[in-house]
Scaffold this motif. Structure first.
Motif, PDB file in Angstrom:
ATOM      1  N   TRP A   7       0.948  -0.746   0.418  1.00 24.88           N
ATOM      2  CA  TRP A   7       0.193  -0.537  -0.316  1.00 24.88           C
ATOM      3  C   TRP A   7       0.584   1.275  -0.375  1.00 24.88           C
ATOM      4  O   TRP A   7       2.041   1.366   0.866  1.00 24.88           O
ATOM      5  N   CYS A  13     -10.114   2.196   0.897  1.00 30.62           N
ATOM      6  CA  CYS A  13     -10.204   0.469   1.015  1.00 30.62           C
ATOM      7  C   CYS A  13     -11.921   0.679   1.631  1.00 30.62           C
ATOM      8  O   CYS A  13     -12.249   1.147   2.658  1.00 30.62           O
ATOM      9  N   VAL A  16      -7.210   2.343   7.117  1.00 31.86           N
ATOM     10  CA  VAL A  16      -7.134   0.950   5.998  1.00 31.86           C
ATOM     11  C   VAL A  16      -6.264  -0.725   6.926  1.00 31.86           C
ATOM     12  O   VAL A  16      -6.728  -1.858   6.778  1.00 31.86           O
ATOM     13  N   HIS A  50      -8.958   0.121  -2.846  1.00 32.66           N
ATOM     14  CA  HIS A  50      -8.900  -1.024  -3.098  1.00 32.66           C
ATOM     15  C   HIS A  50     -10.802  -1.077  -2.615  1.00 32.66           C
ATOM     16  O   HIS A  50     -10.879  -0.471  -1.517  1.00 32.66           O
TER      17      HIS A  50
END
Lengths: 144, 144
Positions: B33, B41, B55, B124
């Motif tokens: 990351w 996320c 996250v 994500h």
């Protein structure tokens, strides 16, 4: 989030998407999206649709259904790196059928590319948020 | 999809994410990351978590749970514009509890930014795909 003028242009493009969606306006969608074969759209619960033709057809079908959808975006965050921008936002949706109104929440990630000075949507990924978990709400600042 | 060397580097970063997830390896996640306050996320069914601290904490909690998750990515598509790349892929997940194995599908959009020559995950977004619709599967090439 305080937006710079450049970020505001992205937020405006994002707003145009939700206005087109709320108005079931396919011609407006044509303006919002980047019409490429690598354009992608993930409707809640769907696998990704790939290519503008497939994405456009999905909007056409959605707009032709008797269900009306009203969406407003909140918790809007904008990030720009070069000619790519992405927006994270929470979609508050009201879907109206003949007999009932249903409200729901979805989390969206919308990606835009800058082309000829204009931000066009290249990816829309929306997913249902069945309930806001205490963790998620605290972290995202929804409950504070 | 035939990948260029540049796209392969993004696909490798994407694979590293799923390897870290499958191995419940938080240190590997630290490498995958981009540790920024604008990192985001969306776990399936969650609102967005914002900022690497939030996250990372979510991954720590997921990795500490007794449920083991094995994920493989398929239908991988990579797009690069400048120092931003995004990957669309279908996640095939097996979650193993003490007593049972559950399999599921999720659609993911993973966004990476290039920093010091290395692609790091900045977004994500994963969402459950309860079933593959004939429309979606045909369009995405899953059934052909």
């Amino acid at each position: 989030m305080v937006l710079s003028p450049e970020q505001q242009a992205v937020a405006d493009a994002n707003d145009a998407f939700y206005t087109a969606l709320t108005n079931s306006d396919l011609q407006a969608m044509d303006e919002v999206w980047f019409p490429a074969d690598w354009t992608e759209c993930v409707h809640p619960g769907w696998a990704a649709l790939r290519g503008w033709d497939s994405v456009r057809e999905s909007w056409r079908l959605i707009f032709e259904s008797p269900t009306r959808i009203v969406v407003s975006a909140s918790e809007v965050r904008v990030r720009i790196v070069g000619d790519v921008a992405w927006v994270s936002c929470l979609e508050r949706m009201a879907t109206t059928d003949v007999e009932e109104i249903h409200t729901s929440l979805a989390q969206a990630t919308n990606l835009f590319v800058r082309h000829d000075g204009r931000w066009r949507m290249a990816v829309h990924h929306a997913s249902a948020v069945p309930f806001l978990t205490p963790h998620a709400t605290t972290e995202s600042g929804l409950v504070n």
